[in-house]
Write an enzyme that holds these catalytic residues in place. Structure first.
Site, mmCIF file in Angstrom:
data_model
loop_
_atom_site.group_PDB
_atom_site.id
_atom_site.type_symbol
_atom_site.label_atom_id
_atom_site.label_comp_id
_atom_site.label_asym_id
_atom_site.label_seq_id
_atom_site.Cartn_x
_atom_site.Cartn_y
_atom_site.Cartn_z
ATOM 1 N N TYR A 129 0.799 -1.243 -0.322
ATOM 2 C CA TYR A 129 0.197 -0.092 0.056
ATOM 3 C C TYR A 129 0.603 1.525 -0.208
ATOM 4 O O TYR A 129 0.768 2.325 -1.114
ATOM 5 C CB TYR A 129 -1.038 -0.194 0.997
ATOM 6 N N ASN A 152 -12.441 -0.378 -6.090
ATOM 7 C CA ASN A 152 -12.110 -0.461 -7.443
ATOM 8 C C ASN A 152 -13.226 -1.298 -8.105
ATOM 9 O O ASN A 152 -13.629 -1.966 -7.408
ATOM 10 C CB ASN A 152 -11.206 -1.410 -7.545
ATOM 11 N N CYS A 160 -6.050 -5.352 -7.789
ATOM 12 C CA CYS A 160 -5.796 -4.721 -6.550
ATOM 13 C C CYS A 160 -5.801 -6.378 -5.771
ATOM 14 O O CYS A 160 -5.102 -6.007 -4.290
ATOM 15 C CB CYS A 160 -7.481 -4.422 -6.128
ATOM 16 N N HIS A 161 -5.830 -7.806 -5.777
ATOM 17 C CA HIS A 161 -5.164 -8.367 -5.571
ATOM 18 C C HIS A 161 -3.950 -8.479 -5.103
ATOM 19 O O HIS A 161 -3.655 -9.018 -4.508
ATOM 20 C CB HIS A 161 -5.732 -10.365 -5.764
ATOM 21 N N GLU A 187 -1.153 -17.155 -9.696
ATOM 22 C CA GLU A 187 -0.392 -16.371 -10.413
ATOM 23 C C GLU A 187 0.395 -16.378 -9.412
ATOM 24 O O GLU A 187 2.232 -16.010 -9.951
ATOM 25 C CB GLU A 187 -0.287 -14.820 -10.155
#
Length: 195
Positions: A129, A152, A160-161, A187
């Site tokens: 952040y 979002n 945003c993840h 991912e």
């Protein structure tokens, strides 16, 4: 992508806008996708029943319009491209999303943060952040970055993840922590669950 600025919803009040929608089944559950002629405008998690109804009502309220009549080719094209790119993403394609985005549901600092995130935090990477606040030009705004992530309108496409707490903790997520964990595992950022 539009480059207008302002507070969330401020642009929508000017003139009602029409949109198209579809629901896509994904490994993290059904996603509601909606697009205007300008681009993909929203992605909503858990898009069945009342959750989908609430998301559609919010969208109509924010855009001041409603579902578009048939024949709105640009919105249809944006939906088709978003659906194709999401299918490829969930199949493991590491390519960035290229679907046009309609930023009219966000504005100001939140939009700056989300644009930075979309452009510069690729598949399989994370950002804190605080670092994202610095990248967006306001080093003291780590909490505001958290608020931007929570609001979002385009999760997954605007990833945003991939934003974590400075301690490395997963943090919150509008789609739920299990969804965030699943996306990060897919991912390669987190290990795949055993069960």
């Amino acid at each position: 992508m539009t480059d207008t600025q302002g507070e969330p919803g401020a642009r929508a009040a000017a003139a009602p806008r029409t949109w198209k929608r579809t629901v896509r089944d994904t490994p993290v559950g059904p996603l509601l996708l909606a697009a205007t002629d300008a681009g993909l405008v929203t992605v909503a998690f858990h898009a069945r029943g009342r959750t989908a109804d609430r998301a559609l009502a919010r969208l109509a309220e924010r855009l001041g319009g409603g579902p578009a009549p048939d024949g709105q080719a640009a919105a249809d094209g944006h939906l088709a491209r978003a659906a194709d790119e999401l299918d490829r993403y969930f199949a493991g394609d590491r390519s960035p999303f290229t679907v046009a985005l309609d930023w009219s549901l966000t504005g100001g600092f939140a939009e700056r943060v989300l644009r930075e995130l979309a452009r510069h935090v690729p598949y399989g990477t994370t950002v804190g952040y605080q670092d994202l606040a610095v990248r967006a030009g306001d080093p003291g705004a780590a909490r505001a970055v958290g608020a931007a992530m929570g609001a979002n309108p385009l999760p997954v496409v605007v990833p945003c993840h991939r934003v974590l707490e400075s301690s490395g903790a997963i943090g919150g997520f509008s789609g739920g922590l299990e969804t965030k964990r699943a996306l990060l595992a897919m991912e390669g950022v987190l290990p795949q669950p055993l069960f």
